[in-house]
Write a protein that holds these residues in place. Structure first.
Motif, PDB file in Angstrom:
ATOM      1  N   ALA A 287      43.672  42.310  38.559  1.00 46.22           N
ATOM      2  CA  ALA A 287      44.951  41.698  38.920  1.00 46.22           C
ATOM      3  C   ALA A 287      45.513  42.319  40.197  1.00 46.22           C
ATOM      4  CB  ALA A 287      45.942  41.861  37.765  1.00 46.22           C
ATOM      5  N   MET A 288      45.368  43.667  40.318  1.00 42.39           N
ATOM      6  CA  MET A 288      45.865  44.326  41.529  1.00 42.39           C
ATOM      7  C   MET A 288      45.072  43.890  42.760  1.00 42.39           C
ATOM      8  SD  MET A 288      46.628  48.175  40.095  1.00 42.39           S
ATOM      9  CE  MET A 288      47.128  48.766  41.704  1.00 42.39           C
ATOM     10  N   ASN A 289      43.752  43.748  42.598  1.00 43.66           N
ATOM     11  CA  ASN A 289      42.950  43.259  43.734  1.00 43.66           C
ATOM     12  C   ASN A 289      43.351  41.845  44.108  1.00 43.66           C
ATOM     13  OD1 ASN A 289      41.466  45.643  43.917  1.00 43.66           O
ATOM     14  ND2 ASN A 289      39.945  44.937  42.431  1.00 43.66           N
ATOM     15  N   LEU A 290      43.540  41.019  43.071  1.00 43.17           N
ATOM     16  CA  LEU A 290      43.951  39.640  43.340  1.00 43.17           C
ATOM     17  C   LEU A 290      45.331  39.608  43.993  1.00 43.17           C
ATOM     18  CD1 LEU A 290      43.327  36.642  43.023  1.00 43.17           C
ATOM     19  CD2 LEU A 290      44.355  36.745  40.747  1.00 43.17           C
ATOM     20  N   GLN A 291      46.252  40.453  43.472  1.00 48.78           N
ATOM     21  CA  GLN A 291      47.590  40.505  44.068  1.00 48.78           C
ATOM     22  C   GLN A 291      47.545  40.999  45.506  1.00 48.78           C
ATOM     23  OE1 GLN A 291      49.941  42.951  41.504  1.00 48.78           O
ATOM     24  NE2 GLN A 291      50.244  41.356  39.975  1.00 48.78           N
ATOM     25  N   SER A 292      46.714  42.053  45.742  1.00 46.17           N
ATOM     26  CA  SER A 292      46.624  42.575  47.115  1.00 46.17           C
ATOM     27  C   SER A 292      46.037  41.518  48.050  1.00 46.17           C
ATOM     28  CB  SER A 292      45.770  43.834  47.125  1.00 46.17           C
ATOM     29  OG  SER A 292      44.441  43.535  46.706  1.00 46.17           O
ATOM     30  N   PHE A 293      45.012  40.798  47.572  1.00 49.63           N
ATOM     31  CA  PHE A 293      44.430  39.750  48.412  1.00 49.63           C
ATOM     32  C   PHE A 293      45.448  38.651  48.706  1.00 49.63           C
ATOM     33  CE2 PHE A 293      42.238  35.643  48.691  1.00 49.63           C
ATOM     34  CZ  PHE A 293      41.471  35.857  49.822  1.00 49.63           C
ATOM     35  N   ILE A 294      46.171  38.237  47.643  1.00 49.18           N
ATOM     36  CA  ILE A 294      47.167  37.166  47.836  1.00 49.18           C
ATOM     37  C   ILE A 294      48.286  37.646  48.755  1.00 49.18           C
ATOM     38  CG2 ILE A 294      48.895  35.767  46.649  1.00 49.18           C
ATOM     39  CD1 ILE A 294      46.992  35.677  44.255  1.00 49.18           C
ATOM     40  N   ARG A 295      48.749  38.899  48.511  1.00 46.94           N
ATOM     41  CA  ARG A 295      49.826  39.423  49.368  1.00 46.94           C
ATOM     42  C   ARG A 295      49.346  39.591  50.808  1.00 46.94           C
ATOM     43  NH1 ARG A 295      52.105  44.111  45.237  1.00 46.94           N
ATOM     44  NH2 ARG A 295      53.205  42.685  43.809  1.00 46.94           N
ATOM     45  N   GLY A 296      48.078  40.078  50.961  1.00 41.34           N
ATOM     46  CA  GLY A 296      47.544  40.195  52.316  1.00 41.34           C
ATOM     47  C   GLY A 296      47.439  38.844  52.996  1.00 41.34           C
ATOM     48  N   GLU A 297      46.955  37.838  52.218  1.00 35.81           N
ATOM     49  CA  GLU A 297      46.842  36.500  52.806  1.00 35.81           C
ATOM     50  C   GLU A 297      48.218  35.951  53.178  1.00 35.81           C
ATOM     51  OE1 GLU A 297      44.694  33.325  54.240  1.00 35.81           O
ATOM     52  OE2 GLU A 297      43.980  35.268  53.479  1.00 35.81           O
ATOM     53  N   ARG A 298      49.189  36.152  52.272  1.00 33.93           N
ATOM     54  CA  ARG A 298      50.547  35.694  52.588  1.00 33.93           C
ATOM     55  C   ARG A 298      51.124  36.449  53.772  1.00 33.93           C
ATOM     56  NH1 ARG A 298      54.178  35.762  47.318  1.00 33.93           N
ATOM     57  NH2 ARG A 298      55.668  35.047  48.883  1.00 33.93           N
ATOM     58  N   THR A 299      50.845  37.776  53.826  1.00 31.67           N
ATOM     59  CA  THR A 299      51.348  38.559  54.957  1.00 31.67           C
ATOM     60  C   THR A 299      50.714  38.108  56.263  1.00 31.67           C
ATOM     61  OG1 THR A 299      51.624  40.435  53.445  1.00 31.67           O
ATOM     62  CG2 THR A 299      51.679  40.890  55.803  1.00 31.67           C
TER      63      THR A 299
END
Length: 466
Positions: A287-299
């Protein structure tokens, strides 16, 4: 072992020919018998029993296991005979219900049959009294109980007030003593109340042993379980098919079983907890990897948008500055063109005036020269005639030209002075325009720097919170 024996009380009621029930049934057969005569007979026949105590006025006491109970003989004989009144038979026969009429006819037929029977048959009818029916039912009940293995449930009254959740200790203790519960417990403790087959015992406690021992026959497994938990030999007996335990030994085995099950459950809970925690950590990491990927993509998307906005702002600033500079340049160009047009017009008009004045001066000079030439020719003629030559007019002409040249030179110098003054004025205006342009450029630079700082701050906060 000592216990409360109720044999005397039972013989008092059930003794043949001399028991209380037999005496009551015998007294009921006499037509002149009364309740008082029945009380006297009991006093004569049963005074030797320790459980019987005679009282006055037809009363007596019986010592039951629970205590003494006082009885009054009034109505004993009448209740034991249990006669049915003729009025009741007539009432049943007068009913409209067919069943009631049938009962009435049967009772009438029975009474007629009894009256026609012999003394032996009359004696048999007397056996159908209440006491005899009770003895017959009791005998039948005892036969049924002896032919089965009954289990009794003794109900204990918790309190005498009939309130829930209220216990009177003295009342409960008295009932337990009267019911013989304590004696039953003592008897069960002195013998082997717990009996279980080897197969059932092995199936129940096999898991407490090692696998090599638990795979043996049930008898060996039972003996191994008893030896493992140090059960004293006097507390159990081993039979061919069953094990016999004294009170409390099975509880010890159940306690060991419960401890083993608790340990097993503890191991299972620890293993399941470890497995669940590892699964949770894996899910958390995913979940943290997915969140980091999503947050990175959004950023990154937000950063691209900010870059696009910054480029758009720079483009807008560039076009704005170009527009402002073009407007300023056009204004300055217009002013310069206007200044040049004014200057050139002024110079052209001045030159035109100078040319016009020069033309006028030339025209007047030509007239003067014509007149002078005419006069000179006339004077020359005169002088020639007189023998003189014209030297003085040439000198005067040269002097006039010199004065004119000096006057033209002074006019040019004055014109140069005026042009210098105008040039200085234009230079001052140009310097003022340049100062204004510098001030405007500095203001535009400050505004641009403030906009860039605001854009960078917004970008920093966006990156921080996203």
């Amino acid at each position: 072992m000592e216990f409360v024996d109720n044999t005397n009380c039972l013989s008092l009621f059930e003794k043949k020919h001399l028991g209380l029930l037999s005496l009551l049934d015998e007294e009921s057969t006499f037509p002149k018998a009364s309740d008082f005569s029945f009380a006297n007979k009991l006093k004569r026949q049963l005074s030797g029993n320790s459980c019987f105590k005679s009282e006055k006025e037809g009363t007596f006491k019986i010592c039951h296991y629970a205590g003494e109970v006082t009885y009054d003989t009034a109505g004993f004989l009448e209740k034991n005979r249990d006669p049915l009144h003729s009025e009741s038979i007539q009432l049943l026969s007068s009913c409209t219900c067919e069943l009631s009429k049938h009962f009435a006819s049967v009772m009438v037929a029975d009474s007629q049959n009894k009256s026609s029977l012999s003394w032996h048959s009359v004696k048999d009818t007397h056996k159908q009294s209440v006491v005899m029916e009770f003895k017959a039912q009791l005998f039948k009940l005892m036969q049924q109980l002896e032919s089965t293995t009954p289990h009794f449930i003794q109900c204990i009254q918790p309190n005498s007030k009939h309130h829930p959740r209220l216990f009177e200790h003295d009342l409960v203790l008295h009932q337990l003593k009267c019911c013989g519960v304590f004696e039953v417990v003592r008897i069960s403790r002195t013998c082997y109340p717990t009996r279980i087959t080897h197969q059932q015992f092995a199936e129940r406690y096999r898991f407490l042993l090692l696998r090599s021992i638990a795979s043996q026959d049930p008898l060996s497994v039972s003996i191994a379980v008893l030896q493992k938990f140090n059960i004293p030999p006097e507390m159990y007996q081993v039979g061919y098919t069953k094990l016999f335990f004294r009170t409390g030994q099975v509880a010890a085995l159940e306690n060991a079983k419960r401890q083993m099950l608790l340990g097993t459950l503890h191991i299972q809970t620890q293993f399941r907890g470890l497995h669940s925690r590892r699964g949770y950590q894996r899910l958390k990491k995913g979940a943290m990897n997915l969140q980091s990927f999503i947050r990175g993509e959004r950023t990154r998307i937000h950063f691209d948008n900010l870059v696009k906005r910054w480029r758009a702002a720079v483009l807008i600033q560039k076009h704005t500055r170009r527009r402002l500079a073009a407007n300023m340049f056009n204004d300055q160009l217009n002013h310069v063109i206007l200044l040049q047009s004014v200057t050139r017009g002024f110079l052209a008009r001045r030159k035109y005036k100078c040319l016009q004045n020069e033309k006028e001066s030339k025209a007047s000079h030509s007239i003067v020269q014509g007149n002078t030439r005419k006069n000179n020719s006339e004077s020359r003629i005169c002088h020639e005639m007189n023998g003189h030559y014209p030297h003085e007019p040439v000198i005067t002409e040269l002097q006039g030209r010199i004065t004119k040249a000096e006057a033209a030179l002074r006019g040019k110098e004055e014109e140069n002075v005026m042009l210098k003054q105008q040039l200085e004025q234009y230079e001052r205006k140009w310097s003022e325009y340049e100062a204004k342009m510098k001030c405007m450029e500095e203001a535009w630079k400050r505004q641009l720097s403030s906009l860039q700082v605001i854009i960078y701050v917004d970008f920093f906060y966006v990156c921080l919170y996203v």
